[in-house]
Design an enzyme around this catalytic site. Structure first.
Site, mmCIF file in Angstrom:
data_model
loop_
_atom_site.group_PDB
_atom_site.id
_atom_site.type_symbol
_atom_site.label_atom_id
_atom_site.label_comp_id
_atom_site.label_asym_id
_atom_site.label_seq_id
_atom_site.Cartn_x
_atom_site.Cartn_y
_atom_site.Cartn_z
ATOM 1 N N ARG A 26 43.226 27.677 -24.568
ATOM 2 C CA ARG A 26 43.173 26.538 -24.346
ATOM 3 C C ARG A 26 44.630 25.407 -24.739
ATOM 4 N NH1 ARG A 26 38.059 25.428 -27.892
ATOM 5 N NH2 ARG A 26 36.791 26.117 -26.868
ATOM 6 N N ARG A 30 42.989 19.005 -27.481
ATOM 7 C CA ARG A 30 43.517 17.586 -27.750
ATOM 8 C C ARG A 30 44.499 18.054 -28.326
ATOM 9 N NH1 ARG A 30 37.345 19.661 -30.646
ATOM 10 N NH2 ARG A 30 39.096 21.190 -30.021
ATOM 11 N N ARG A 39 40.879 12.465 -22.082
ATOM 12 C CA ARG A 39 40.262 12.565 -22.311
ATOM 13 C C ARG A 39 38.588 11.531 -23.083
ATOM 14 N NH1 ARG A 39 35.111 13.371 -24.994
ATOM 15 N NH2 ARG A 39 34.519 14.927 -26.837
ATOM 16 N N ASP A 76 34.079 24.738 -19.137
ATOM 17 C CA ASP A 76 34.063 24.932 -19.944
ATOM 18 C C ASP A 76 32.999 26.850 -20.376
ATOM 19 O OD1 ASP A 76 33.966 25.209 -23.389
ATOM 20 O OD2 ASP A 76 32.204 25.650 -23.253
ATOM 21 N N TYR A 150 25.024 31.334 -28.178
ATOM 22 C CA TYR A 150 24.500 29.601 -27.796
ATOM 23 C C TYR A 150 23.542 29.090 -26.979
ATOM 24 C CZ TYR A 150 29.791 29.094 -29.121
ATOM 25 O OH TYR A 150 30.705 29.422 -29.222
HETATM 26 O O1 CP3 Z 1 41.835 27.419 -21.997
HETATM 27 C C1 CP3 Z 1 41.682 26.036 -21.540
HETATM 28 O O2 CP3 Z 1 42.971 25.390 -21.582
HETATM 29 C C2 CP3 Z 1 40.544 26.071 -20.598
HETATM 30 C C3 CP3 Z 1 39.428 25.404 -21.010
HETATM 31 C C4 CP3 Z 1 38.932 25.880 -21.790
HETATM 32 C C5 CP3 Z 1 37.803 25.197 -22.612
HETATM 33 N N1 CP3 Z 1 36.489 26.174 -23.446
HETATM 34 C C6 CP3 Z 1 38.070 23.716 -23.160
HETATM 35 C C7 CP3 Z 1 37.104 23.020 -23.688
HETATM 36 C C8 CP3 Z 1 38.119 27.200 -22.738
HETATM 37 C C9 CP3 Z 1 38.580 28.659 -21.983
HETATM 38 C C10 CP3 Z 1 37.206 27.086 -22.933
HETATM 39 C C11 CP3 Z 1 36.416 28.405 -23.178
HETATM 40 C C12 CP3 Z 1 35.576 28.963 -24.316
HETATM 41 N N2 CP3 Z 1 34.034 27.213 -24.729
HETATM 42 C C13 CP3 Z 1 34.997 29.496 -25.465
HETATM 43 C C14 CP3 Z 1 35.920 30.977 -24.992
HETATM 44 C C15 CP3 Z 1 36.934 30.576 -26.113
HETATM 45 C C16 CP3 Z 1 36.853 30.483 -27.727
HETATM 46 O O3 CP3 Z 1 37.436 29.497 -27.892
HETATM 47 O O4 CP3 Z 1 35.933 31.322 -28.518
HETATM 48 C C17 CP3 Z 1 33.856 29.304 -25.988
HETATM 49 C C18 CP3 Z 1 33.516 30.019 -27.315
HETATM 50 C C19 CP3 Z 1 33.508 27.792 -25.890
HETATM 51 C C20 CP3 Z 1 32.175 27.134 -25.862
HETATM 52 C C21 CP3 Z 1 32.941 26.052 -27.048
HETATM 53 N N3 CP3 Z 1 33.623 24.660 -26.203
HETATM 54 C C22 CP3 Z 1 32.782 25.370 -28.693
HETATM 55 C C23 CP3 Z 1 33.083 26.386 -29.199
HETATM 56 C C24 CP3 Z 1 33.747 24.341 -28.388
HETATM 57 C C25 CP3 Z 1 33.656 23.243 -28.870
HETATM 58 C C26 CP3 Z 1 34.777 24.051 -30.033
HETATM 59 C C27 CP3 Z 1 36.000 22.665 -30.733
HETATM 60 O O5 CP3 Z 1 37.316 23.108 -30.295
HETATM 61 O O6 CP3 Z 1 36.022 21.180 -30.344
HETATM 62 C C28 CP3 Z 1 34.009 23.906 -26.949
HETATM 63 C C29 CP3 Z 1 34.580 22.393 -26.719
HETATM 64 C C30 CP3 Z 1 35.661 22.949 -25.860
HETATM 65 N N4 CP3 Z 1 36.133 23.621 -24.288
HETATM 66 C C31 CP3 Z 1 37.228 21.743 -25.512
HETATM 67 C C32 CP3 Z 1 38.099 22.496 -25.107
HETATM 68 C C33 CP3 Z 1 39.205 21.459 -24.598
HETATM 69 C C34 CP3 Z 1 36.938 20.862 -26.685
HETATM 70 C C35 CP3 Z 1 36.353 19.302 -26.732
HETATM 71 C C36 CP3 Z 1 36.805 18.168 -26.323
HETATM 72 O O7 CP3 Z 1 37.966 17.586 -25.940
HETATM 73 O O8 CP3 Z 1 36.510 17.565 -27.665
#
Ligand code: CP3
Length: 343
Positions: A26, A30, A39, A76, A150
């Site tokens: 990540r 944000r 965003r 994602d 999910y």
């Molecule tokens: O790592 C990186 O910088 C690359 C991008 C990346 C994202 N999601 C961007 C993202 C990666 C590798 C993921 C993987 C991901 N997505 C996982 C596995 C890793 C982990 O965190 O356990 C999972 C479970 C997801 C599913 C997911 N996507 C969730 C649970 C959420 C919401 C959680 C939150 O932090 O709000 C997302 C959204 C998401 N994916 C965001 C980002 C930057 C935040 C969304 C936003 O900007 O509004």
């Protein structure tokens, strides 16, 4: 430039590096003001994922600012269910919401349309074209168990008992769902490599809720199948698994899935990882993201400790999970300065 000039790849080729290579899960997100700006201009999170220019731009943001050794493509894990026709929404402060796939009839309604993922591959190509030559490009996908969490439940509750219950009660359905995900994940990973990814990371974020037998069946076996498929199509491309919170089950995972590396979470003992994991594969990890967010000096001290235990064997510095949105940018900067100073 040859791939050997990428420090991150050297770690997987067991070539010694001057300092441990590093990147952070990540790292695009944000906590970065420039991410929040892009965003804010997007109609939604998925719109960002499927817009090659935006996805490439936010992938590059942390590289420009901090110069990590790896850039993980902005996307994602839930693009896989989305490309299978599952309705996926990201709700502010709630997280992902999916139309549940909890029965054979619902599974039968899915249709794999890989062309929906074309923008991800285009984002990879555009990123590769402008990424510094020494920076490795990391592609990724969710592993089948976590995707099923999910897809079956439709949302996260961090326990996923209803998903485990369905796996117990309707095993044929659940096995077919995981086999479908495994197939799609392997295809998606191979396509990412063809579009320029140097490494693939498989995220199994919810593997920690499983018993040993379930872990074997729903984490190890499908991951082994995916690794075999990626290997056959893309020999030599390192594959890193992240069965988060797997505890001592990391050992079996590392030995049986065929991955080249494992990302350990912050709960894993460093000495144990050195002794039990590091002779067989690259260890990646494991600074606690909460420590990084809350206590800069404490994080630097812990980073030093991680390096002192793990860095003389195959090792990539990373976090134990993703950077938290409230992490001060200065803390990430201080960590990167420390890691680049030769640590
Ligand atoms: O790592 C990186 O910088 C690359 C991008 C990346 C994202 N999601 C961007 C993202 C990666 C590798 C993921 C993987 C991901 N997505 C996982 C596995 C890793 C982990 O965190 O356990 C999972 C479970 C997801 C599913 C997911 N996507 C969730 C649970 C959420 C919401 C959680 C939150 O932090 O709000 C997302 C959204 C998401 N994916 C965001 C980002 C930057 C935040 C969304 C936003 O900007 O509004």
């Amino acid at each position: 430039m040859t791939t050997l000039s990428k420090p991150l790849l050297n770690a997987f080729r067991k070539v010694g590096t001057q300092r441990p290579p590093f990147w952070f899960m990540r790292q695009a997100g944000r906590y970065l003001p420039e991410y929040r700006e892009v965003r804010a201009q997007s109609s939604g999170f998925l719109d960002m994922c499927y817009s090659p220019d935006k996805a490439s731009e936010v992938t590059l943001q942390p590289i420009r600012r901090f110069g990590m050794d790896g850039a993980i493509i902005f996307s994602d894990i839930l693009v896989i269910p989305h490309a299978l026709g599952v309705e996926v929404r990201f709700e502010e402060k709630i997280g992902p919401q999916l139309a549940p796939v909890a029965s054979q009839a619902q599974l039968d309604g899915l249709e794999w349309r890989p062309e929906k993922l074309a923008p991800v591959y285009e984002a990879l190509r555009r990123t590769r074209a402008v990424l510094p030559a020494q920076t490795a490009l990391i592609g990724f996908a969710g592993a089948p168990w976590t995707l099923a969490c999910y897809a079956v439940q439709g949302k996260s509750d961090k326990e996923f008992q209803s998903v485990r219950a369905i796996a117990l009660k309707d095993k044929p359905f659940f096995a077919r769902l995981l086999a479908l995900f495994a197939d799609c994940v392997a295809q998606h990973a191979v396509a990412q490599v063809k579009a320029g990814a140097d490494i693939i990371q498989l995220f199994d974020s919810w593997s920690g809720v499983l018993s040993e037998a379930e872990f074997e069946e729903w984490v190890v076996a499908p991951t082994a199948a995916i690794v075999a498929e990626i290997r056959a199509a893309c020999p030599g491309v390192p594959i890193v698994g992240f069965p988060r919170q797997a505890g001592t089950k990391y050992k079996n995972y590392a030995a049986r899935t065929g991955v080249d590396g494992v990302n350990i979470d912050a709960s894993v003992s460093l000495e144990w990882a050195r002794r039990e994991l590091q002779d067989g594969c690259v260890v990646q990890g494991n600074l606690d993201p909460l420590l990084l967010a809350e206590d800069r000096e404490g994080a630097l001290a812990q980073a030093k400790k991680i390096i002192s235990v793990l860095a003389d064997k195959p090792f990539v510095f990373n976090l134990g999970h993703g950077i938290l949105p409230h992490t001060p940018v200065e803390n990430v900067q201080a960590l990167c300065d420390f890691l680049k100073s030769g640590a």
